[in-house]
Design a protein around this motif. Structure first.
Motif, PDB file in Angstrom:
ATOM      1  N   GLY A 124      45.063  58.107  34.384  1.00 55.00           N
ATOM      2  CA  GLY A 124      43.795  57.541  34.836  1.00 55.00           C
ATOM      3  C   GLY A 124      43.629  56.166  34.218  1.00 55.00           C
ATOM      4  O   GLY A 124      44.369  55.247  34.556  1.00 55.00           O
ATOM      5  N   ALA A 125      42.685  56.059  33.288  1.00 56.29           N
ATOM      6  CA  ALA A 125      42.492  54.773  32.600  1.00 56.29           C
ATOM      7  C   ALA A 125      41.964  54.992  31.182  1.00 56.29           C
ATOM      8  O   ALA A 125      40.924  54.458  30.817  1.00 56.29           O
ATOM      9  CB  ALA A 125      41.565  53.873  33.402  1.00 56.29           C
ATOM     10  N   ARG A 231      36.523  60.268  28.684  1.00 58.94           N
ATOM     11  CA  ARG A 231      36.163  61.566  29.260  1.00 58.94           C
ATOM     12  C   ARG A 231      36.978  61.858  30.507  1.00 58.94           C
ATOM     13  O   ARG A 231      37.680  61.015  31.047  1.00 58.94           O
ATOM     14  CB  ARG A 231      34.679  61.589  29.565  1.00 58.94           C
ATOM     15  N   ARG A 232      36.835  63.105  30.958  1.00 62.32           N
ATOM     16  CA  ARG A 232      37.547  63.538  32.164  1.00 62.32           C
ATOM     17  C   ARG A 232      36.679  63.303  33.384  1.00 62.32           C
ATOM     18  O   ARG A 232      35.456  63.448  33.328  1.00 62.32           O
ATOM     19  CB  ARG A 232      37.855  65.034  32.086  1.00 62.32           C
ATOM     20  N   TYR A 238      39.518  58.877  31.601  1.00 63.94           N
ATOM     21  CA  TYR A 238      39.302  57.431  31.558  1.00 63.94           C
ATOM     22  C   TYR A 238      38.292  57.066  30.482  1.00 63.94           C
ATOM     23  O   TYR A 238      37.515  57.918  30.021  1.00 63.94           O
ATOM     24  CB  TYR A 238      38.862  56.911  32.930  1.00 63.94           C
ATOM     25  N   THR A 239      38.333  55.802  30.089  1.00 65.45           N
ATOM     26  CA  THR A 239      37.378  55.256  29.134  1.00 65.45           C
ATOM     27  C   THR A 239      36.489  54.267  29.877  1.00 65.45           C
ATOM     28  O   THR A 239      37.002  53.317  30.477  1.00 65.45           O
ATOM     29  CB  THR A 239      38.112  54.543  27.982  1.00 65.45           C
TER      30      THR A 239
END
Lengths: 248, 248
Positions: A124-125, A231-232, A238-239
């Motif tokens: 993700g990020a 978090r998810r 991602y943040t």
């Protein structure tokens, strides 16, 4: 004959992540040097000599590469990921430092997709906000400095990427790292363990700190620890870009 | 029709630094969205709609991209550098968080060569040891947090890469950053200012902290601050892999 040396990053594994710049340098090379599994990614051809060597021979390899370029070779030193991130570029400049005659050679560093960014993209990020990259190996620095940097990063709430988290010869380092995290972070903090990203052996797992175990990592694992805001969302992690209190 | 969304990194500017993975996604896309100068890097063709938009419209752009993919489009959101480093990936996941129906879409992040690694490669290997990446813009976080992270990184002697160092609307942030560095680092500390790396407008300058001035940076500059061990060798600058006291 004018030689040159490129210190090139092959990215995390897939050919789809090798830049055209690196591909072109390899196509023109007379000599390719590097750690055995990285040189194995370069196809043999007429006019190209492959020089695979063992791990922990970085300075000898750098010296050989500079000598070959000085003798007129078109030389590529290959690293996985990016050569400037815990890889061969620093070793080459270290050797060059002692040899003024090699400092005028045509030497270029060709960047690549480093492991933390490949792993982050797949997940993700998680590195979407401020972060640091730490090499957990204490071969070349004291453990006390690693722990100091770890505590500084946690204290400032940066996300973290760990390279070389756990060697067979010193597995306790990563256990100590997890202990520092357990002492300083909430149990829900997210950790990502990524291996062989972009290859058929790719394996990613995202767990909370309370679920994390040292044996989830080995020397080939890239570990990302989120910040307190990571978090998810669905199957991603991602943040966020914002932190409360912006503009104040 | 099954849509998908790729959040793709175009690298720092040169086409030679765009990965084949990103090039292939762009070749299959029906829609490309992004900040105006990044979308301008994508060649128009039949069947492709370009959606350039202004800076600071990240969340609207992310929402449009997810909606287009949900409607069956093959959508690429382009960032310069790497989309996971202070770029569009986090914005997309932020929007997705509020829309459970979008969380099952085929969404992938395609990594790219981020500005700090392109700049580091051009200069030598200033990020060859532990380092952090900080976004100096206080649009989305309080200045106090930026300064806390800066002081933590200096205290732990990490090299640092600064993104968005100096905006026209708030130029004093980078002056404050330099003041913190002057207070905490030796005057010989090396700073690299890099712009437009890998393009015809590329400009790099390496100076000591005592020579650094705030107007050497603008919003498009990538700044690297070395650690205490970062040094010059010939025309290059690098950070050695070792720190005294290793193995202790």
């Amino acid at each position: 004959m004018t030689g040159w040396l490129c210190i090139a990053g092959l990215g995390p594994g897939s050919e789809a992540l090798v830049t055209p710049e690196v591909r072109d340098a390899l196509a023109e090379a007379t000599d390719v040097l590097g750690y055995i599994p990285y040189v194995a990614r370069v196809a043999p051809r007429a006019g190209l000599t492959l020089h695979p060597s063992d791990n922990r021979e970085e300075l000898d390899r750098a010296r050989s590469a500079l000598a070959l370029a000085a003798a007129g070779g078109r030389v590529v030193v290959v690293s996985s990921g990016d050569p400037g991130v815990f890889a061969m570029a620093s070793a080459v400049f270290e050797v060059m430092e002692g040899r003024a005659d090699w400092q005028s050679l045509d030497v270029r560093v060709l960047p690549g997709i480093t492991a933390m960014l490949a792993a982050a993209a797949r997940a993700g990020a998680p590195l979407g906000h401020d972060f640091c990259a730490l090499n957990l190996s204490d071969n070349l620095k004291p453990w006390a400095l690693i722990e100091k940097r770890l505590r500084a990063a946690v204290g400032a709430d940066m996300a973290m990427a760990f390279y070389n988290p756990r060697s067979a010869s010193r597995p306790q380092g990563f256990e100590q790292t997890l202990n520092v995290l357990r002492e300083t972070c909430e149990p829900e903090r997210l950790l990502l363990f990524a291996r062989a990203v972009s290859t058929p052996r790719e394996h990613l797992i995202c767990v909370s700190l309370s679920e994390a175990r040292a044996d989830m990592a080995d020397m080939g694992t890239l570990v990302i620890v989120g910040s307190s805001t990571t978090r998810r969302v669905g199957r991603f992690v991602y943040t966020p870009r914002s932190v409360p209190g912006a503009g104040s």
